[in-house]
Design a protein around this motif. Structure first.
Motif, short mmCIF file in Angstrom:
data_model
loop_
_atom_site.label_atom_id
_atom_site.label_comp_id
_atom_site.label_asym_id
_atom_site.label_seq_id
_atom_site.Cartn_x
_atom_site.Cartn_y
_atom_site.Cartn_z
N THR A 54 3.21 2.48 12.87
CA THR A 54 2.64 3.29 11.80
C THR A 54 1.16 3.54 12.06
O THR A 54 0.50 2.81 12.80
N SER A 55 0.64 4.55 11.40
CA SER A 55 -0.80 4.84 11.52
C SER A 55 -1.55 4.33 10.30
O SER A 55 -2.72 4.63 10.11
N ASN A 56 -0.89 3.54 9.47
CA ASN A 56 -1.50 2.96 8.27
C ASN A 56 -1.61 1.45 8.39
O ASN A 56 -0.78 0.81 9.04
N ALA A 57 -2.60 0.89 7.73
CA ALA A 57 -2.68 -0.57 7.61
C ALA A 57 -1.48 -1.01 6.77
O ALA A 57 -0.92 -0.22 6.00
N ALA A 58 -1.08 -2.26 6.91
CA ALA A 58 0.04 -2.79 6.13
C ALA A 58 -0.36 -4.15 5.55
O ALA A 58 -0.97 -4.96 6.23
N TYR A 59 0.03 -4.36 4.31
CA TYR A 59 -0.24 -5.61 3.61
C TYR A 59 1.10 -6.18 3.15
O TYR A 59 1.77 -5.59 2.30
N LEU A 60 1.47 -7.33 3.73
CA LEU A 60 2.69 -8.03 3.33
C LEU A 60 2.33 -8.90 2.13
O LEU A 60 1.46 -9.76 2.22
N LYS A 61 3.00 -8.64 1.02
CA LYS A 61 2.74 -9.38 -0.21
C LYS A 61 3.97 -10.21 -0.53
O LYS A 61 5.10 -9.71 -0.52
N ILE A 62 3.75 -11.50 -0.78
CA ILE A 62 4.85 -12.45 -0.96
C ILE A 62 4.69 -13.18 -2.28
O ILE A 62 3.60 -13.65 -2.63
N LYS A 63 5.79 -13.30 -3.00
CA LYS A 63 5.83 -14.10 -4.23
C LYS A 63 6.81 -15.25 -3.98
O LYS A 63 7.95 -15.00 -3.59
N ILE A 64 6.33 -16.48 -4.14
CA ILE A 64 7.16 -17.65 -3.87
C ILE A 64 7.57 -18.38 -5.14
O ILE A 64 8.19 -19.43 -5.08
N THR A 65 7.20 -17.82 -6.28
CA THR A 65 7.58 -18.41 -7.56
C THR A 65 8.61 -17.51 -8.23
O THR A 65 8.71 -16.33 -7.94
#
Length: 135
Positions: A54-65
């Motif tokens: 991709t030509s975009n930055a990526a942010y992996l967001k995780i919820k563990i609760t």
């Protein structure tokens, strides 16, 4: 044992007398949340996150609760950033692997990917892959 949770997410369980674990593989992670992918509590041991096409930055967001996940509203418990693959000066930063030797406990493992870090962001960065190893 393999089950498909969304179009691109597969979760495969392996078990032996010494080790029981599951591998989740998402080949098109997006701004649509993959919720409770392991079907309950466990320990995450490794996360691999790739933003190679991709030509975009990526942010992996995780919820563990446990709880409802609403992209654009839910505050992630963990967040990882990868640079855009198209930017050659950052090409070495478009793949990340995080190993957690003793594992990190979760009551419910959910994730989504956006193109900006803010909780309110709902932009889809493009084709991003995520693999998660848990027990």
């Amino acid at each position: 044992h393999q089950s498909e949770i969304s179009m691109a997410l597969t979760v495969t369980g392996f078990s032996s007398s010494t080790l029981t674990y599951k591998l989740a593989s998402e080949t098109n992670a997006s701004d649509s949340a993959s919720v409770d992918i392991f079907g309950g509590a466990g320990r995450v041991h490794s996360i691999c996150f790739a933003n190679e096409s991709t030509s975009n930055a990526a942010y992996l967001k995780i919820k563990i609760t446990s709880g409802t996940v609403t992209v654009g509203t839910t505050e992630p418990d963990l967040m990882f950033h990868l640079a855009a693959a198209a930017s050659s000066s950052y090409a070495d930063r478009s793949v990340m692997k995080v190993d957690i030797p003793n594992g990190l406990s979760f009551s419910q493992f959910s994730f989504w990917v956006t193109d900006a870090p803010g909780t309110s962001d709902t932009g889809d960065p493009g084709t991003v892959t995520v693999q998660v190893l848990a027990s």
